[in-house]
Design a protein around this motif. Structure first.
Motif, mmCIF file in Angstrom:
data_model
loop_
_atom_site.group_PDB
_atom_site.id
_atom_site.type_symbol
_atom_site.label_atom_id
_atom_site.label_comp_id
_atom_site.label_asym_id
_atom_site.label_seq_id
_atom_site.Cartn_x
_atom_site.Cartn_y
_atom_site.Cartn_z
ATOM 1 N N GLY A 236 0.829 -1.189 0.000
ATOM 2 C CA GLY A 236 0.000 0.000 0.000
ATOM 3 C C GLY A 236 0.865 1.241 0.000
ATOM 4 O O GLY A 236 2.077 1.183 -0.174
ATOM 5 N N GLY A 237 0.222 2.387 0.197
ATOM 6 C CA GLY A 237 0.931 3.644 0.240
ATOM 7 C C GLY A 237 0.910 4.377 -1.082
ATOM 8 O O GLY A 237 0.446 3.865 -2.106
ATOM 9 N N VAL A 238 1.417 5.604 -1.043
ATOM 10 C CA VAL A 238 1.600 6.417 -2.244
ATOM 11 C C VAL A 238 3.099 6.578 -2.428
ATOM 12 O O VAL A 238 3.776 7.213 -1.624
ATOM 13 C CB VAL A 238 0.912 7.787 -2.112
ATOM 14 N N LEU A 239 3.608 5.979 -3.493
ATOM 15 C CA LEU A 239 5.042 5.927 -3.745
ATOM 16 C C LEU A 239 5.333 6.624 -5.067
ATOM 17 O O LEU A 239 4.827 6.214 -6.116
ATOM 18 C CB LEU A 239 5.495 4.467 -3.796
ATOM 19 N N ASN A 240 6.135 7.702 -5.030
ATOM 20 C CA ASN A 240 6.518 8.449 -6.226
ATOM 21 C C ASN A 240 8.028 8.397 -6.386
ATOM 22 O O ASN A 240 8.769 8.696 -5.442
ATOM 23 C CB ASN A 240 6.073 9.910 -6.115
ATOM 24 N N VAL A 241 8.480 8.025 -7.578
ATOM 25 C CA VAL A 241 9.909 7.824 -7.824
ATOM 26 C C VAL A 241 10.307 8.531 -9.111
ATOM 27 O O VAL A 241 9.621 8.413 -10.132
ATOM 28 C CB VAL A 241 10.253 6.325 -7.930
ATOM 29 N N GLU A 242 11.442 9.239 -9.071
ATOM 30 C CA GLU A 242 12.018 9.887 -10.248
ATOM 31 C C GLU A 242 13.482 9.478 -10.374
ATOM 32 O O GLU A 242 14.241 9.594 -9.410
ATOM 33 C CB GLU A 242 11.969 11.406 -10.115
ATOM 34 N N VAL A 243 13.877 9.027 -11.554
ATOM 35 C CA VAL A 243 15.286 8.723 -11.809
ATOM 36 C C VAL A 243 15.662 9.257 -13.184
ATOM 37 O O VAL A 243 14.837 9.339 -14.090
ATOM 38 C CB VAL A 243 15.590 7.210 -11.724
ATOM 39 N N SER A 244 16.957 9.599 -13.332
ATOM 40 C CA SER A 244 17.394 10.203 -14.592
ATOM 41 C C SER A 244 18.714 9.659 -15.099
ATOM 42 O O SER A 244 19.152 10.020 -16.195
ATOM 43 C CB SER A 244 17.518 11.726 -14.421
ATOM 44 N N ALA A 245 19.387 8.794 -14.358
ATOM 45 C CA ALA A 245 20.686 8.276 -14.782
ATOM 46 C C ALA A 245 20.527 7.264 -15.921
ATOM 47 O O ALA A 245 19.475 6.646 -16.088
ATOM 48 C CB ALA A 245 21.413 7.632 -13.610
ATOM 49 N N ALA A 246 21.581 7.102 -16.711
ATOM 50 C CA ALA A 246 21.558 6.146 -17.819
ATOM 51 C C ALA A 246 21.298 4.736 -17.296
ATOM 52 O O ALA A 246 21.940 4.286 -16.346
ATOM 53 C CB ALA A 246 22.885 6.196 -18.570
ATOM 54 N N ALA A 247 20.338 4.056 -17.910
ATOM 55 C CA ALA A 247 19.976 2.671 -17.596
ATOM 56 C C ALA A 247 19.536 2.486 -16.154
ATOM 57 O O ALA A 247 19.519 1.366 -15.638
ATOM 58 C CB ALA A 247 21.121 1.712 -17.924
ATOM 59 N N ASN B 6 18.613 7.547 -20.461
ATOM 60 C CA ASN B 6 18.844 6.917 -21.755
ATOM 61 C C ASN B 6 19.508 5.560 -21.569
ATOM 62 O O ASN B 6 19.899 5.170 -20.470
ATOM 63 C CB ASN B 6 19.732 7.810 -22.627
ATOM 64 N N GLY B 7 19.649 4.836 -22.687
ATOM 65 C CA GLY B 7 20.373 3.586 -22.646
ATOM 66 C C GLY B 7 21.866 3.823 -22.504
ATOM 67 O O GLY B 7 22.376 4.936 -22.679
ATOM 68 N N THR B 8 22.586 2.763 -22.161
ATOM 69 C CA THR B 8 24.035 2.837 -22.048
ATOM 70 C C THR B 8 24.624 1.483 -22.385
ATOM 71 O O THR B 8 23.911 0.462 -22.392
ATOM 72 C CB THR B 8 24.464 3.277 -20.630
ATOM 73 N N TYR B 9 25.909 1.461 -22.660
ATOM 74 C CA TYR B 9 26.580 0.199 -22.974
ATOM 75 C C TYR B 9 27.342 -0.270 -21.747
ATOM 76 O O TYR B 9 28.175 0.463 -21.193
ATOM 77 C CB TYR B 9 27.534 0.355 -24.156
ATOM 78 N N ASP B 10 27.045 -1.481 -21.299
ATOM 79 C CA ASP B 10 27.721 -2.079 -20.152
ATOM 80 C C ASP B 10 28.939 -2.838 -20.663
ATOM 81 O O ASP B 10 28.812 -3.927 -21.249
ATOM 82 C CB ASP B 10 26.764 -3.025 -19.419
#
Length: 594
Positions: free
Chosen positions: A262-273, A297-301
């Motif tokens: 339950g709960g209200v969960l808000n998440v923001e991420v911006s790093a590659a992959a 964005n995508g990235t190459y591992d």
């Protein structure tokens, strides 16, 4: 879906179209020639486009709904039974009666009730050793400090309007390997943030199990690594109000599972992959409203030697959704809404996914955008699932194994295939809408079985089909039941135990009504593409065009209505249909190349 390329052959002036459904042996050749996206680093929306596909557009809420963070709307009241990996995880079954107060604004070293508190500037360390039933009652503010907790027994941390910023390491560093109950009292507002000067795993790091309780709010910002990280599992409970942001890595990371009751969960991420929620084990959603915005964005591992994309939710093991709401949006190249390494099961709740980024390519490897990507079996037994992908090569719902739909409402509008399975696909119940903007609607690389339910499928136009099976691999489409509307026809060589009917032309942006026995389904046609219209039902259906509707239950964001009252309209003549998209078209290469 990866395709084998087949040339269309002219025989006696008739076009024999081959719908393609298996792995693409020419992918490396196409990559080397720059046919995928012509861009190794960006969102990859440009480059080579399939020449044989049309562009199947649509209207309605499915084509326009968007996703944003929402901390104001109340938590959904309906939820499945809460799941706890262990009965000790339930706060009400524990008694933390030994309270130790810690004031971050005025830190004081002390020895109290078996707890040792030490202070180094603004940094506080509390160690309860073998003392049981300890509850740390934390208050105050520090802009250059932290709270670290050690101990050999489970404990609770009550956050009473706490604000911690630590420029050098974790803000809240729970280094005890035992259970940590985070209590957010109602009305409390709490913030945690780290800086970029350390090597911490999260702004809130927990070595043990991390269990959230209470109805207050918590905001966590990770600037070095993850926002919240548990080396064990994390449980979110009813009433929690949690916001997590990371600019450097994942929003929420758990080694042994994430369980949302339950709960209200808000998440923001911006790093590659980066992933909004990243579990190295299971993810179970039973309630609440979880929203993830991911712009990475995508990235190459270079270590794994593969291109990787971001995701709203990533489960290295299984995903199960029994209730609650998921709102997931990925805007970067190669981004996914949901990415599951093993099986995924949807039994209830509501899932809304939008991806807007295109394919990511680097070092001759690609990461394609997906709404929902599952490597193991994907089973949908109930709930509501809406998916929209708009970036180059974006598929809606894809499993690398078997797909089974027995109930619920599933709607996918995708750049590429709307709903795809690498192995068999079975629909035996529920309401299914699948529209491929540049490819097939339903696409099985194994057999495709339509046994029940209601299926409304739309392809992009010749040579694609609305419902596809891997005929080239010796597989078939089997229709033995259900109600079907297929704009663009069915796979060649289909075995149609239940009779199907066709009309060679249809009008775009028009409301039709299909009546089978006493049941009527009204549907709006797309604004373009899809050659011919095929329908099927348990008895011979009747089709009307240009109808007006009133009442009923809206389906697929307004693209269909069940149980509506139908008025006006004109009867459409239907003829027998034996399978195959043979109702016109110019042939060409199959679409959907990666």
């Amino acid at each position: 879906m990866k395709k084998i390329m087949f040339f269309a052959m002219l025989i006696a002036s008739a076009v024999i179209q081959i719908s393609c459904s298996s792995e693409d042996p020419f992918e490396e050749m196409m990559n080397n020639n720059g046919w995928n996206n012509g861009d190794n680093t960006s969102n990859g929306n440009g480059g080579f486009q399939p020449t044989g596909s049309g562009n199947s557009a649509t209207t309605g809420e499915l084509a326009t709904f968007d996703i944003s963070l929402d901390a104001m709307t109340a938590e959904p009241s309906e939820a499945a039974t809460a799941y706890y990996p262990d009965e000790e995880d339930i706060l009400e079954d524990n008694a933390f009666t030994t309270e130790v107060a810690i004031d971050l604004s005025n830190p004081v070293a002390k020895s109290e009730s078996g707890v040792e508190v030490s202070v180094n500037g603004g940094h506080i360390t509390a160690n309860h050793g073998s003392t049981k039933k300890v509850c740390y009652v934390v208050s105050g503010t520090t802009t250059n400090g932290s709270l670290t907790i050690l101990g050999e027994k489970k404990y609770a941390v009550k956050l009473n309007d706490v604000s911690i910023t630590n420029p050098d390491s974790a803000a809240l560093n729970l280094l005890s390997g035992k259970r940590a109950f985070i209590i957010l009292p109602g009305g409390s507002i709490n913030t945690l943030a780290d800086g970029t000067g350390g090597s911490q795993k999260g702004a809130l790091y927990c070595k043990g199990k991390l269990l959230f309780n209470g109805t207050g709010s918590l905001s966590v910002t990770g600037n070095t690594n993850n926002g919240i990280h548990s080396a064990d599992y994390i449980v979110f409970g009813k009433g929690n109000k949690v916001y997590v942001k990371s600019t450097a890595n994942h929003g929420i990371k758990a080694n042994d599972g994430v369980f949302i009751n339950g709960g209200v969960l808000n998440v923001e991420v911006s790093a590659a992959a980066a992933k909004g929620i990243n579990s190295e084990s299971h993810v179970i959603v039973n309630g609440g409203r979880t929203t993830v915005l991911n712009s990475g964005n995508g990235t190459y591992d270079s270590e794994d030697k593969e291109a990787k994309g971001a995701a709203g939710i990533k489960a290295d093991s299984t995903l199960t959704v029994n209730g609650g709401e998921l709102w997931l949006k990925s805007t970067g190249s190669g981004g996914k809404g949901i990415n599951v390494d093993m099986e995924a099961t949807f039994n209830g709740g509501s899932v809304y996914v939008v991806t807007t980024g295109g394919q990511y390519k680097s070092n001759n490897d690609t990461s394609s955008p997906k709404g929902i990507k599952v490597d193991g079996n994907l089973t949908i037994n109930g709930g509501t699932i809406w998916v929209r992908t708009s970036g180059y090569n974006g598929e809606g719902i894809e499993t690398k194994s078997v797909l089974t739909i027995t109930g619920g409402e599933v709607a996918s509008y995708a750049y590429d295939d709307a709903i795809n399975s690498k192995s068999d696909m079975t629909v035996s119940g529920g309401y299914v809408y699948a529209q491929g903007q540049h490819n097939d609607g339903l696409d099985a690389n194994g057999n495709c079985y339509i046994k029940g339910g209601l299926v409304y499928a739309i392809c992009s136009g010749t040579p694609e089909v609305a419902i596809d099976a891997n005929t080239e691999g010796g597989k078939k489409l089997y229709v033995t039941g259900g109600t079907i509307i297929a704009v663009g026809g069915l796979e060649n060589g289909s075995q149609l135990t239940q009779s199907c009917y066709q009309t060679s032309s249809w009008s775009p942006n028009t409301w039709y009504a299909l009546t089978v026995g006493s049941e009527t389904f009204a549907f709006q046609t797309p604004s373009s593409d899809g050659s011919g219209l095929v329908v099927s039902g348990a008895s011979q259906p009747a089709l009307q065009s240009g109808v007006s509707t009133s009442g009923g239950t809206s389906r697929f964001g307004g693209l269909g209505i069940t149980g509506a009252t139908i008025s006006s309209g004109s009867s459409v003549s239907l003829s027998s249909y034996t399978g195959g998209n043979s109702m016109g078209g110019s042939g060409g290469f199959p679409g959907g190349w990666r």
